[in-house]
Design a protein around this motif. Structure first.
Motif, PDB file in Angstrom:
ATOM      1  N   TRP A   1      47.146  43.538  62.559  1.00 11.05           N
ATOM      2  CA  TRP A   1      47.382  42.720  61.372  1.00 11.05           C
ATOM      3  C   TRP A   1      46.667  43.247  60.124  1.00 11.05           C
ATOM      4  CZ3 TRP A   1      50.608  38.552  60.802  1.00 11.05           C
ATOM      5  CH2 TRP A   1      51.208  38.079  61.961  1.00 11.05           C
ATOM      6  N   SER A   2      45.548  43.927  60.307  1.00 11.10           N
ATOM      7  CA  SER A   2      44.718  44.302  59.159  1.00 11.10           C
ATOM      8  C   SER A   2      45.398  45.302  58.235  1.00 11.10           C
ATOM      9  CB  SER A   2      43.388  44.895  59.645  1.00 11.10           C
ATOM     10  OG  SER A   2      43.596  46.115  60.343  1.00 11.10           O
ATOM     11  N   GLY A   3      46.229  46.193  58.797  1.00  6.07           N
ATOM     12  CA  GLY A   3      46.820  47.238  57.986  1.00  6.07           C
ATOM     13  C   GLY A   3      47.674  46.726  56.846  1.00  6.07           C
ATOM     14  N   TRP A   4      48.695  45.926  57.184  1.00  3.64           N
ATOM     15  CA  TRP A   4      49.598  45.487  56.118  1.00  3.64           C
ATOM     16  C   TRP A   4      48.974  44.386  55.257  1.00  3.64           C
ATOM     17  CZ3 TRP A   4      51.485  40.515  55.696  1.00  3.64           C
ATOM     18  CH2 TRP A   4      51.407  39.688  56.827  1.00  3.64           C
ATOM     19  N   ILE A   5      48.051  43.593  55.838  1.00  2.00           N
ATOM     20  CA  ILE A   5      47.403  42.547  55.028  1.00  2.00           C
ATOM     21  C   ILE A   5      46.468  43.176  53.998  1.00  2.00           C
ATOM     22  CG2 ILE A   5      45.761  40.633  55.072  1.00  2.00           C
ATOM     23  CD1 ILE A   5      46.953  39.795  57.743  1.00  2.00           C
ATOM     24  N   THR A   6      45.597  44.090  54.457  1.00  2.00           N
ATOM     25  CA  THR A   6      44.680  44.729  53.503  1.00  2.00           C
ATOM     26  C   THR A   6      45.442  45.610  52.521  1.00  2.00           C
ATOM     27  OG1 THR A   6      44.262  46.556  55.056  1.00  2.00           O
ATOM     28  CG2 THR A   6      42.724  44.704  55.087  1.00  2.00           C
ATOM     29  N   GLY A   7      46.518  46.263  52.992  1.00  2.00           N
ATOM     30  CA  GLY A   7      47.315  47.081  52.087  1.00  2.00           C
ATOM     31  C   GLY A   7      47.918  46.263  50.960  1.00  2.00           C
ATOM     32  N   THR A   8      48.447  45.098  51.309  1.00  2.00           N
ATOM     33  CA  THR A   8      49.014  44.212  50.297  1.00  2.00           C
ATOM     34  C   THR A   8      47.944  43.706  49.342  1.00  2.00           C
ATOM     35  OG1 THR A   8      50.723  43.503  51.866  1.00  2.00           O
ATOM     36  CG2 THR A   8      50.353  42.114  49.934  1.00  2.00           C
ATOM     37  N   LEU A   9      46.794  43.301  49.911  1.00  2.00           N
ATOM     38  CA  LEU A   9      45.706  42.790  49.071  1.00  2.00           C
ATOM     39  C   LEU A   9      45.104  43.897  48.199  1.00  2.00           C
ATOM     40  CD1 LEU A   9      43.925  40.315  51.522  1.00  2.00           C
ATOM     41  CD2 LEU A   9      45.352  39.771  49.540  1.00  2.00           C
ATOM     42  N   HIS A  10      45.019  45.114  48.739  1.00  2.00           N
ATOM     43  CA  HIS A  10      44.562  46.232  47.913  1.00  2.00           C
ATOM     44  C   HIS A  10      45.427  46.343  46.659  1.00  2.00           C
ATOM     45  CE1 HIS A  10      42.167  48.546  51.129  1.00  2.00           C
ATOM     46  NE2 HIS A  10      41.382  48.422  50.080  1.00  2.00           N
ATOM     47  N   PHE A  11      46.731  46.266  46.837  1.00  2.00           N
ATOM     48  CA  PHE A  11      47.658  46.397  45.717  1.00  2.00           C
ATOM     49  C   PHE A  11      47.476  45.257  44.718  1.00  2.00           C
ATOM     50  CE2 PHE A  11      51.938  45.387  43.968  1.00  2.00           C
ATOM     51  CZ  PHE A  11      52.087  46.515  43.170  1.00  2.00           C
ATOM     52  N   VAL A  12      47.423  44.040  45.220  1.00  2.00           N
ATOM     53  CA  VAL A  12      47.279  42.870  44.340  1.00  2.00           C
ATOM     54  C   VAL A  12      45.959  42.927  43.573  1.00  2.00           C
ATOM     55  CG1 VAL A  12      47.022  40.356  44.308  1.00  2.00           C
ATOM     56  CG2 VAL A  12      48.764  41.415  45.768  1.00  2.00           C
ATOM     57  N   ILE A  13      44.882  43.257  44.275  1.00  4.52           N
ATOM     58  CA  ILE A  13      43.561  43.322  43.628  1.00  4.52           C
ATOM     59  C   ILE A  13      43.519  44.441  42.590  1.00  4.52           C
ATOM     60  CG2 ILE A  13      41.107  43.806  44.021  1.00  4.52           C
ATOM     61  CD1 ILE A  13      41.507  42.527  46.832  1.00  4.52           C
ATOM     62  N   PHE A  14      44.109  45.595  42.919  1.00  4.01           N
ATOM     63  CA  PHE A  14      44.130  46.720  41.987  1.00  4.01           C
ATOM     64  C   PHE A  14      44.855  46.343  40.695  1.00  4.01           C
ATOM     65  CE2 PHE A  14      46.028  50.582  40.220  1.00  4.01           C
ATOM     66  CZ  PHE A  14      44.930  51.431  40.154  1.00  4.01           C
ATOM     67  N   ILE A  15      46.023  45.735  40.817  1.00  2.25           N
ATOM     68  CA  ILE A  15      46.776  45.321  39.632  1.00  2.25           C
ATOM     69  C   ILE A  15      45.995  44.293  38.824  1.00  2.25           C
ATOM     70  CG2 ILE A  15      48.884  44.200  38.816  1.00  2.25           C
ATOM     71  CD1 ILE A  15      49.261  47.057  39.871  1.00  2.25           C
ATOM     72  N   ALA A  16      45.402  43.313  39.510  1.00  3.71           N
ATOM     73  CA  ALA A  16      44.617  42.288  38.815  1.00  3.71           C
ATOM     74  C   ALA A  16      43.426  42.924  38.084  1.00  3.71           C
ATOM     75  CB  ALA A  16      44.138  41.230  39.806  1.00  3.71           C
ATOM     76  N   TYR A  17      42.792  43.890  38.728  1.00  2.00           N
ATOM     77  CA  TYR A  17      41.646  44.581  38.121  1.00  2.00           C
ATOM     78  C   TYR A  17      42.070  45.309  36.856  1.00  2.00           C
ATOM     79  CZ  TYR A  17      37.711  47.868  37.724  1.00  2.00           C
ATOM     80  OH  TYR A  17      36.653  48.601  37.267  1.00  2.00           O
ATOM     81  N   ILE A  18      43.160  46.067  36.924  1.00  2.25           N
ATOM     82  CA  ILE A  18      43.640  46.806  35.752  1.00  2.25           C
ATOM     83  C   ILE A  18      43.996  45.846  34.618  1.00  2.25           C
ATOM     84  CG2 ILE A  18      45.447  48.324  34.862  1.00  2.25           C
ATOM     85  CD1 ILE A  18      43.376  49.717  36.638  1.00  2.25           C
ATOM     86  N   LEU A  19      44.593  44.708  34.969  1.00  2.07           N
ATOM     87  CA  LEU A  19      44.930  43.720  33.938  1.00  2.07           C
ATOM     88  C   LEU A  19      43.691  43.159  33.275  1.00  2.07           C
ATOM     89  CD1 LEU A  19      47.870  41.781  35.667  1.00  2.07           C
ATOM     90  CD2 LEU A  19      48.013  43.436  33.789  1.00  2.07           C
ATOM     91  N   THR A  20      42.623  42.936  34.046  1.00  2.00           N
ATOM     92  CA  THR A  20      41.384  42.439  33.449  1.00  2.00           C
ATOM     93  C   THR A  20      40.742  43.497  32.548  1.00  2.00           C
ATOM     94  OG1 THR A  20      40.030  43.125  35.348  1.00  2.00           O
ATOM     95  CG2 THR A  20      40.920  40.884  35.380  1.00  2.00           C
ATOM     96  N   VAL A  21      40.871  44.756  32.927  1.00  2.00           N
ATOM     97  CA  VAL A  21      40.354  45.837  32.070  1.00  2.00           C
ATOM     98  C   VAL A  21      41.129  45.870  30.759  1.00  2.00           C
ATOM     99  CG1 VAL A  21      40.096  48.339  31.818  1.00  2.00           C
ATOM    100  CG2 VAL A  21      39.538  47.246  33.995  1.00  2.00           C
ATOM    101  N   LEU A  22      42.464  45.771  30.837  1.00  2.00           N
ATOM    102  CA  LEU A  22      43.277  45.757  29.627  1.00  2.00           C
ATOM    103  C   LEU A  22      42.938  44.549  28.746  1.00  2.00           C
ATOM    104  CD1 LEU A  22      46.743  46.796  31.123  1.00  2.00           C
ATOM    105  CD2 LEU A  22      45.300  48.157  29.590  1.00  2.00           C
ATOM    106  N   LYS A  23      42.683  43.420  29.399  1.00  2.00           N
ATOM    107  CA  LYS A  23      42.337  42.208  28.640  1.00  2.00           C
ATOM    108  C   LYS A  23      41.009  42.367  27.920  1.00  2.00           C
ATOM    109  CE  LYS A  23      42.001  37.182  29.155  1.00  2.00           C
ATOM    110  NZ  LYS A  23      42.017  36.052  30.106  1.00  2.00           N
ATOM    111  N   SER A  24      40.104  43.184  28.472  1.00  3.22           N
ATOM    112  CA  SER A  24      38.777  43.358  27.849  1.00  3.22           C
ATOM    113  C   SER A  24      38.848  44.117  26.522  1.00  3.22           C
ATOM    114  CB  SER A  24      37.849  44.104  28.815  1.00  3.22           C
ATOM    115  OG  SER A  24      38.248  45.455  28.968  1.00  3.22           O
ATOM    116  N   PHE A  25      39.997  44.733  26.232  1.00  2.00           N
ATOM    117  CA  PHE A  25      40.154  45.434  24.952  1.00  2.00           C
ATOM    118  C   PHE A  25      40.590  44.498  23.834  1.00  2.00           C
ATOM    119  CE2 PHE A  25      40.754  48.846  28.080  1.00  2.00           C
ATOM    120  CZ  PHE A  25      39.877  49.787  27.583  1.00  2.00           C
ATOM    121  N   SER A  26      41.059  43.312  24.188  1.00  3.19           N
ATOM    122  CA  SER A  26      41.595  42.391  23.174  1.00  3.19           C
ATOM    123  C   SER A  26      40.494  41.540  22.550  1.00  3.19           C
ATOM    124  CB  SER A  26      42.649  41.500  23.798  1.00  3.19           C
ATOM    125  OG  SER A  26      42.107  40.731  24.869  1.00  3.19           O
TER     126      SER A  26
END
Length: 359
Positions: free
Chosen positions: A334-359
């Motif tokens: 179970w860990s493979g696809w769950i962590t893979g999905t969460l890695h993607f979601v967290i990465f996108i959320a992180y990049i969005l927060t970085v972009l927001k820090s420029f505003s």
């Protein structure tokens, strides 16, 4: 004008990243008991997309964005597209890949002529030679352990020489040793792919020395132990902290290679510690600077530590599940696809927060 044209090449990198994540999760689900249709052969291997098309295009974009050369603006586009399609074994895409490599080499030569330093451009070109050899192998980075390690090592070398740039320019002897080690490491990788079949433990020892050398010569990291003129801003402290984490993963990846013969799920453990651990941690650490240079702005605050360490937690769970697979088979399934999905979601959320820090 040139920079606006270059920005378009990032679309190739972004699409490659998303497709790599989808195919990675899909492949894990297929092999771990879930009833899903097989992945069509037309899709590229996961490593070709994530390393060749995404990281390869990202790094060329970043360097060309800093030094635009009008008649070479096609290079990141051709590189990214050829990396996506090279698995088809059609000669056209191999020719395009070589053409992009030539263009990249010319750009790195222009960088040397512009800044009067050959050290970084040389390693950045050699790194792409190593990546090209790996992509040209049958099935690309998925074809063999050696090909996958070479692909990951391309990013290690590019990141490594960038991190020691300041100490290297100051003629520090230890930085020169790390630089020489990176050159030797890249050349040995090419020889190993082309002619020899060296024990994989050799690369583990080399990576450990590389990791320790980076820590000792990284000006941001060593500022924690010495008096430094670098500004101790929240972003600087965040960078120092996250770089430590990245070097830890690289050191751990070297150890896993050394104990390869005693490791369960060797390939997964090594790939995840170097790929998800070191490389993606470095992407997260560098994101504020890279995006800042692209947007010509400076972030007003540090990125989210919660999201950064949530990403690290997913990586740790993934690796522990691989190591203890014989004891916790269901967790591994179970860990493979769950962590893979969460890695993607967290990465996108992180990049969005970085972009927001420029505003």
């Amino acid at each position: 004008m040139e920079r606006n044209i270059l920005r378009g090449s990032m679309l190739i990198g972004i699409l490659s990243f998303v497709l790599a994540v989808v195919l990675g999760v899909w492949r894990i689900a297929l092999t771990r008991g879930f009833e899903l249709p097989s992945i069509p052969d037309i899709f590229p291997p996961h490593g070709n997309l994530m390393v060749g098309a995404f990281l390869g295009t990202l790094i060329i974009f970043e360097r060309m964005f800093a030094l635009p050369v009008k008649w070479l603006l096609w290079v990141p586009y051709i590189w990214g597209l050829s990396a996506i399609a090279i698995h088809t074994d059609l000669i056209y895409f191999k020719v395009l890949s070589l053409l992009a490599l030539l263009g990249w080499g010319i750009h790195r030569f222009i960088a040397y002529r512009t800044f009067k330093h050959f050290g970084i451009p040389l390693i950045e070109f050699l790194s792409y030679v190593v990546l090209s050899v790996a992509l040209f192998n049958q099935n690309g980075l998925a074809g063999s352990v050696e090909s996958a390690l070479a692909g990951l090592s391309f990013a290690i070398a590019v990141i490594g020489v960038e991190r020691i740039e300041l100490t290297l320019s100051s003629e520090k002897k230890s930085a020169k040793i790390v630089y020489a080690l990176l050159i030797v490491y890249l050349l040995v990788l090419v020889l190993n792919l082309s002619f020899y079949n060296l024990p994989i433990q050799i690369f583990g020892f080399m990576l450990i020395f590389v990791a320790l050398g980076m820590i000792y010569n990284d000006p941001v990291v060593i500022s924690a132990f010495r008096r430094s003129r670098l500004p101790q801003t929240p972003l600087h402290k965040f960078s120092r902290e996250t770089l430590f984490v990245g070097y830890f993963w690289l050191f751990l990846g070297g150890l896993f290679l050394i104990f390869w013969d005693f490791m369960p799920m060797q390939k997964d453990v090594v790939y995840h510690s170097i790929g998800l651990g070191f490389i993606f941690t470095m992407i997260l650490s560098h994101a504020p600077v890279v995006l800042g240079s692209t947007l010509s702005k400076m972030p007003k605050k540090s990125p989210s530590r919660f999201l950064f360490y949530a990403f690290q937690s997913m990586t740790l769970i993934r690796i522990l599940a691989d190591i203890f697979v014989s004891n916790f088979v269901e967790l591994w399934m179970w860990s493979g696809w769950i962590t893979g999905t969460l890695h993607f979601v967290i990465f996108i959320a992180y990049i969005l927060t970085v972009l927001k820090s420029f505003s």
